[in-house]
Design a protein around this motif. Structure first.
Motif, PDB file in Angstrom:
ATOM      1  N   ASP A 182      -0.924   3.353   5.858  1.00  0.00           N
ATOM      2  CA  ASP A 182      -0.280   3.388   4.426  1.00  0.00           C
ATOM      3  C   ASP A 182      -0.065   1.953   3.861  1.00  0.00           C
ATOM      4  N   SER A 183       0.251   1.014   5.038  1.00  0.00           N
ATOM      5  CA  SER A 183       0.724  -0.460   4.580  1.00  0.00           C
ATOM      6  C   SER A 183      -0.799  -1.094   4.310  1.00  0.00           C
ATOM      7  N   ILE A 184      -1.881  -0.652   5.196  1.00  0.00           N
ATOM      8  CA  ILE A 184      -3.106  -1.398   4.766  1.00  0.00           C
ATOM      9  C   ILE A 184      -3.515  -0.899   3.608  1.00  0.00           C
ATOM     10  N   GLN A 185      -3.636   0.301   3.201  1.00  0.00           N
ATOM     11  CA  GLN A 185      -4.014   1.041   2.060  1.00  0.00           C
ATOM     12  C   GLN A 185      -3.453   0.392   0.610  1.00  0.00           C
ATOM     13  N   LYS A 186      -1.917   0.261   0.842  1.00  0.00           N
ATOM     14  CA  LYS A 186      -1.184  -0.412  -0.148  1.00  0.00           C
ATOM     15  C   LYS A 186      -1.808  -2.083  -0.388  1.00  0.00           C
ATOM     16  N   MET A 187      -2.099  -2.763   0.559  1.00  0.00           N
ATOM     17  CA  MET A 187      -2.380  -4.025   0.722  1.00  0.00           C
ATOM     18  C   MET A 187      -4.007  -4.227  -0.188  1.00  0.00           C
ATOM     19  N   LYS A 188      -4.946  -3.151   0.367  1.00  0.00           N
ATOM     20  CA  LYS A 188      -6.072  -2.861  -0.251  1.00  0.00           C
ATOM     21  C   LYS A 188      -6.043  -2.619  -1.946  1.00  0.00           C
ATOM     22  N   THR A 245      -3.384  -3.336  -3.998  1.00  0.00           N
ATOM     23  CA  THR A 245      -2.830  -4.471  -4.646  1.00  0.00           C
ATOM     24  C   THR A 245      -3.898  -5.534  -4.724  1.00  0.00           C
ATOM     25  N   LYS A 246      -4.866  -5.635  -3.592  1.00  0.00           N
ATOM     26  CA  LYS A 246      -5.824  -6.745  -3.820  1.00  0.00           C
ATOM     27  C   LYS A 246      -6.891  -6.306  -4.804  1.00  0.00           C
ATOM     28  N   ARG A 247      -7.327  -4.855  -4.860  1.00  0.00           N
ATOM     29  CA  ARG A 247      -8.175  -4.555  -5.787  1.00  0.00           C
ATOM     30  C   ARG A 247      -7.839  -4.644  -7.346  1.00  0.00           C
ATOM     31  N   GLU A 248      -6.596  -4.588  -7.574  1.00  0.00           N
ATOM     32  CA  GLU A 248      -5.898  -4.558  -8.775  1.00  0.00           C
ATOM     33  C   GLU A 248      -5.884  -5.872  -9.409  1.00  0.00           C
ATOM     34  N   GLU A 249      -5.455  -6.852  -8.116  1.00  0.00           N
ATOM     35  CA  GLU A 249      -5.936  -8.322  -8.751  1.00  0.00           C
ATOM     36  C   GLU A 249      -7.180  -8.834  -9.012  1.00  0.00           C
ATOM     37  N   THR A 250      -8.395  -8.362  -8.259  1.00  0.00           N
ATOM     38  CA  THR A 250      -9.475  -8.645  -8.468  1.00  0.00           C
ATOM     39  C   THR A 250     -10.086  -8.033  -9.765  1.00  0.00           C
TER      40      THR A 250
END
Length: 412
Positions: free
Chosen positions: A142-148, A150-155
């Motif tokens: 869940d933590s890794i998916q949350k980081m992904k 967040t990074k996808r939204e920023e990109t």
């Protein structure tokens, strides 16, 4: 035959009995102690101490300490009174045998219950560890998916801003220089019409050259063919000219019948588990019980396996070994004889099994002081395995006993 210990000592209080048994040089790890409410056994080969207790004790709170060459057993009494003596005074062998068998059965049930509770505890611990590990892995995912995310939204936001900026720059450039943009587009269209045909021709030529090069690099196809190889079917390790074919084929036929043989009386076995209806599984269970010293449990496993399949000689031979340990000598002779009857015809595949069954029957005869019959079985085993030093020594020892008995008879 075990040597009975008589130089023990005991004391008592109103609540507890203390028994001291000398170990006579035995190591602590080799001392086997069995205690129930009315029976006590201390076994350290070749010595044996048995006590058929005068009054019942609390076997749950009983304890034993082994060390310094002595075993001290503490037996809490169930009634707070002093005993007149330590053991019951009776010469009734049947009664003693009944007490001994009840004690062994109770001890076996206790071991089974402890083993089952230990297995359940281990299973619960494994389940808890697995659930904890799965929970940690889920939190990590869940933590890794949350980081992904967040990074996808920023990109995505950066890409959208960059595209918007390009559109705005294009609109501004079109507004400032509309005529120049029109001329550039016209020039591009003219160049495209003039050079497009040449580019397509060059690409086609390159593709044809590459195809021809690949075909030239391919090796010529191999010729197909079949090689016929035949092997002589042999089950036994001996060469065909050195073996006895009829005896070997008869033995293989018996083995196949043993694998197919199942007792027709299956209705009495409906309450058994699926694995308990497998004679091979029951044989393995009996072997494990024998190794741990649970001879009664091994006999029960072999009995059930024989009910399922009466054609397996190892079941009778192994049960004979259990009867030897339990001093059921006549039953040991019967089972060994049954095993030898099934181990026919004599071939190399059953030589070791025939030797074991002969030794077990010979040992039972010798313990019944039938040394002549025992010598015949030991000689039969020695004929199968002539290089066995232990068999040679035992056979010579029986000969010496027979010769000594004959000499004593002649003197009389």
């Amino acid at each position: 035959m075990p040597l009975l210990v008589t130089d023990y000592s005991w004391t008592q209080t109103e609540s507890t009995v203390y028994i001291s048994v000398p170990l006579k040089g035995a190591k602590a790890g080799k001392v086997d102690i069995l205690s129930t409410d009315d029976y006590l056994k201390v076994h350290y080969p070749p010595y044996l101490f048995e006590a058929f207790l005068f009054e019942p004790v609390d076997d749950v709170r009983s304890s034993a300490k082994v060390g310094n060459g002595v075993a001290v057993i503490s037996l809490p009494k169930r009634s707070n009174k002093e005993w007149e003596q330590l053991m019951i005074t009776t010469d009734d062998k049947d009664k003693k045998k009944e007490i001994r068998e009840k004690a062994l059965l109770k001890y076996q049930k206790t071991l089974s219950s402890d083993s089952r509770s230990k297995a359940e505890k281990q299973q619960a611990e494994k389940k808890y560890a697995l659930e904890t590990m799965m929970k940690l892995e889920k939190e990590e995912r869940d933590s890794i998916q949350k980081m992904k995310d967040t990074k996808r939204e920023e990109t995505t936001a950066e890409l959208a801003a960059w595209q918007q900026r390009l559109k705005e720059e294009a609109v501004e450039e079109a507004q400032l220089n509309p005529q120049s943009q029109s001329d550039n587009q016209t020039e591009k269209r003219v160049k495209g019409h003039s050079g497009g045909g040449k580019v397509k021709l060059d690409q086609r030529d390159n593709s044809e050259a590459k195809s021809k090069k690949k075909q030239a690099d391919l090796p010529a196809p191999r010729y197909a063919g079949n090689i016929q190889v035949s092997f002589t079917p042999r089950v036994f390790p001996t060469a065909l000219r050195e073996s006895r074919v009829p005896e070997e084929e008869e033995w293989l036929k018996k083995q196949a019948e043993a694998r197919r043989a199942v007792n027709a009386d299956v209705q009495e076995l409906d309450d058994l588990k699926e694995e308990e209806r497998n004679a091979d599984w029951l044989k393995d269970k009996g072997d494990k019980c024998f190794v741990t010293g649970d001879y009664l449990g091994a006999v029960n496993a072999y009995n059930l396996a024989i009910r399922l399949n009466r054609k397996i000689p190892a079941l009778y031979s192994n049960r004979a070994a259990c009867h030897l340990k339990l001093r059921n000598l006549h039953k040991a002779i019967e089972d060994s004889s049954q095993a030898l009857d099934l181990l026919t015809p004599p071939v190399a595949a059953n030589a070791a099994a025939r030797a074991r069954a002969s030794v077990r029957r010979g040992s039972a005869f010798c313990q019944l002081q039938l040394y002549a019959e025992g010598l015949q079985d030991y000689q039969a085993a020695l004929k199968i395995d002539p290089s066995n030093e232990a068999l040679q020594a035992d056979t010579q020892r029986i000969r010496d006993i027979i010769q000594g008995t004959a000499a004593a008879t002649e003197k009389q």
